[in-house]
Design a protein around this motif. Structure first.
Motif, mmCIF file in Angstrom:
data_model
loop_
_atom_site.group_PDB
_atom_site.id
_atom_site.type_symbol
_atom_site.label_atom_id
_atom_site.label_comp_id
_atom_site.label_asym_id
_atom_site.label_seq_id
_atom_site.Cartn_x
_atom_site.Cartn_y
_atom_site.Cartn_z
ATOM 1 N N ARG A 110 0.827 -1.218 0.000
ATOM 2 C CA ARG A 110 0.000 0.000 0.000
ATOM 3 C C ARG A 110 0.855 1.260 0.000
ATOM 4 N N HIS A 111 1.963 1.207 0.725
ATOM 5 C CA HIS A 111 2.800 2.401 0.891
ATOM 6 C C HIS A 111 3.703 2.672 -0.307
ATOM 7 N N VAL A 112 4.026 1.640 -1.090
ATOM 8 C CA VAL A 112 4.966 1.847 -2.202
ATOM 9 C C VAL A 112 4.287 1.724 -3.568
ATOM 10 N N LYS A 113 2.960 1.623 -3.592
ATOM 11 C CA LYS A 113 2.262 1.346 -4.853
ATOM 12 C C LYS A 113 2.476 2.413 -5.920
ATOM 13 N N ASP A 114 2.766 3.639 -5.514
ATOM 14 C CA ASP A 114 2.952 4.711 -6.494
ATOM 15 C C ASP A 114 4.424 5.028 -6.751
ATOM 16 N N GLU A 115 5.305 4.228 -6.163
ATOM 17 C CA GLU A 115 6.744 4.470 -6.313
ATOM 18 C C GLU A 115 7.323 3.603 -7.428
ATOM 19 N N GLU A 116 8.354 4.112 -8.054
ATOM 20 C CA GLU A 116 9.076 3.333 -9.067
ATOM 21 C C GLU A 116 10.326 2.755 -8.414
ATOM 22 N N ILE A 117 10.255 1.485 -8.063
ATOM 23 C CA ILE A 117 11.349 0.843 -7.333
ATOM 24 C C ILE A 117 12.483 0.513 -8.310
ATOM 25 N N PRO A 118 13.727 0.866 -7.959
ATOM 26 C CA PRO A 118 14.868 0.548 -8.837
ATOM 27 C C PRO A 118 14.984 -0.947 -9.093
ATOM 28 N N GLU A 119 15.563 -1.273 -10.214
ATOM 29 C CA GLU A 119 15.638 -2.665 -10.668
ATOM 30 C C GLU A 119 16.435 -3.559 -9.727
ATOM 31 N N LYS A 120 17.566 -3.070 -9.192
ATOM 32 C CA LYS A 120 18.438 -3.915 -8.374
ATOM 33 C C LYS A 120 17.760 -4.408 -7.092
ATOM 34 N N PRO A 121 17.216 -3.520 -6.248
ATOM 35 C CA PRO A 121 16.548 -4.044 -5.050
ATOM 36 C C PRO A 121 15.343 -4.913 -5.376
ATOM 37 N N MET A 122 14.643 -4.598 -6.458
ATOM 38 C CA MET A 122 13.499 -5.426 -6.853
ATOM 39 C C MET A 122 13.955 -6.838 -7.206
ATOM 40 N N PHE A 123 15.095 -6.945 -7.878
ATOM 41 C CA PHE A 123 15.623 -8.250 -8.255
ATOM 42 C C PHE A 123 15.984 -9.069 -7.017
ATOM 43 N N ASP A 124 16.658 -8.432 -6.058
ATOM 44 C CA ASP A 124 17.055 -9.122 -4.827
ATOM 45 C C ASP A 124 15.837 -9.567 -4.026
ATOM 46 N N LEU A 125 14.851 -8.692 -3.911
ATOM 47 C CA LEU A 125 13.648 -9.015 -3.147
ATOM 48 C C LEU A 125 12.853 -10.133 -3.815
ATOM 49 N N GLN A 126 12.829 -10.122 -5.142
ATOM 50 C CA GLN A 126 12.124 -11.180 -5.869
ATOM 51 C C GLN A 126 12.810 -12.532 -5.648
ATOM 52 N N ARG A 127 14.128 -12.538 -5.668
ATOM 53 C CA ARG A 127 14.871 -13.782 -5.409
ATOM 54 C C ARG A 127 14.585 -14.292 -4.002
ATOM 55 N N MET A 128 14.606 -13.402 -3.039
ATOM 56 C CA MET A 128 14.274 -13.781 -1.670
ATOM 57 C C MET A 128 12.875 -14.377 -1.600
ATOM 58 N N ALA A 129 11.937 -13.679 -2.227
ATOM 59 C CA ALA A 129 10.531 -14.096 -2.170
ATOM 60 C C ALA A 129 10.324 -15.472 -2.787
ATOM 61 N N ASP A 130 11.031 -15.744 -3.875
ATOM 62 C CA ASP A 130 10.907 -17.055 -4.537
ATOM 63 C C ASP A 130 11.406 -18.184 -3.639
ATOM 64 N N ILE A 131 12.546 -17.961 -2.981
ATOM 65 C CA ILE A 131 13.079 -18.989 -2.089
ATOM 66 C C ILE A 131 12.157 -19.182 -0.887
ATOM 67 N N VAL A 132 11.654 -18.079 -0.356
ATOM 68 C CA VAL A 132 10.748 -18.153 0.797
ATOM 69 C C VAL A 132 9.468 -18.897 0.427
ATOM 70 N N ASP A 133 8.957 -18.641 -0.760
ATOM 71 C CA ASP A 133 7.778 -19.359 -1.250
ATOM 72 C C ASP A 133 8.027 -20.871 -1.211
ATOM 73 N N GLY A 134 9.178 -21.277 -1.741
ATOM 74 C CA GLY A 134 9.527 -22.687 -1.739
ATOM 75 C C GLY A 134 9.687 -23.246 -0.338
ATOM 76 N N MET A 135 10.218 -22.428 0.583
ATOM 77 C CA MET A 135 10.423 -22.871 1.953
ATOM 78 C C MET A 135 9.098 -23.128 2.671
ATOM 79 N N VAL A 136 8.146 -22.218 2.495
ATOM 80 C CA VAL A 136 6.840 -22.399 3.141
ATOM 81 C C VAL A 136 6.170 -23.657 2.603
ATOM 82 N N SER A 137 6.237 -23.830 1.275
ATOM 83 C CA SER A 137 5.651 -25.010 0.654
ATOM 84 C C SER A 137 6.341 -26.293 1.126
ATOM 85 N N LYS A 138 7.676 -26.274 1.156
ATOM 86 C CA LYS A 138 8.452 -27.438 1.610
ATOM 87 C C LYS A 138 8.165 -27.778 3.066
ATOM 88 N N SER A 139 8.105 -26.757 3.906
ATOM 89 C CA SER A 139 7.920 -27.003 5.333
ATOM 90 C C SER A 139 6.593 -27.695 5.594
#
Length: 228
Positions: A110-139
């Protein structure tokens, strides 16, 4: 035939408890996925769904605790059955916390919906999110199938998330110093990275609880004790 009936009845109660944990886990996983999806592309309906799912998951958790305690009181289980019941209570507690963190991610969106997030942090956060997704599913899969090998994989996955978290922290902090205007939304990116890292810890805890349920190895609970 009559002599075996109490055990059949008891097993049905355990099976129902397992199904309840599975339902709660799937709802939690969906809430997490919806939360990160709305961070990538904001959708107020998804945010609403995450908040509503968080409420329902907490209700499921309380019901699982009630049902588990009822089984213990009525059946007085021992050994492996008792560890499974206790683990179901603990896993439901971790799932409640994961879903709560998912709702926090939706709030960040909600707080960042109107912001243009730089590519680098978005890439890192997406990688984190993908691994976390797999972890929740695996657990969840490890607990339901009592699969120790899958549960042990979660330690390696958590190390990857920790490394990515440290890297994201450095990159986001550096961008805040380089571009003062980015501070307003970069704070929320730091929150997001922390929420992802904490969800990974909870998933790892579910894996540790699964290992304990199977082997009764008490040394598995360092992180879990640290969080409580």
């Amino acid at each position: 035939m009559q002599r075996g009936y109490p055990r059949i009845r008891f097993q049905k109660k355990l099976d129902r408890l397992k199904e309840e944990v599975d339902t709660m886990g799937q709802a939690t996983l969906n809430a997490y996925r919806d939360a990160f999806s709305t961070f990538i592309e904001y959708d107020p309906e998804l945010v609403k769904n995450v908040m509503e799912t968080n409420r329902k998951v907490h209700e499921m958790g309380y019901q699982i605790e009630h049902n588990a305690m009822s089984i213990i009181a009525a059946e007085q289980p021992v050994a492996g059955d008792l560890r499974f019941i206790e683990a179901s209570i603990k896993v439901s507690s971790h799932l409640k916390r994961i879903c709560g963190l998912a709702s926090n991610i939706a709030e960040v969106a909600r707080h960042v919906k109107d912001e243009e997030i730089p590519e680098k942090p978005m890439f890192d956060l997406q990688r984190m999110a993908d691994i976390v997704d797999g972890m929740v599913s695996k657990s969840l899969a490890a607990f339901l199938a009592k699969n120790m090998n899958v549960a042990r994989e979660l330690h390696r996955d958590d190390d990857k998330v920790d490394d990515l978290f440290d890297h994201a922290l450095k990159e986001i902090t550096k961008s805040m110093f380089q571009d003062k205007e980015s501070i307003s939304y970069s704070i929320y990116l730091l929150f997001l990275a922390r929420f992802l890292e904490r969800i990974a810890d909870r998933a790892e805890n579910i894996g540790d609880r699964t290992i304990f349920m199977i082997t009764c190895e008490k040394q598995q609970f360092t992180l879990e004790k640290k969080q409580e």
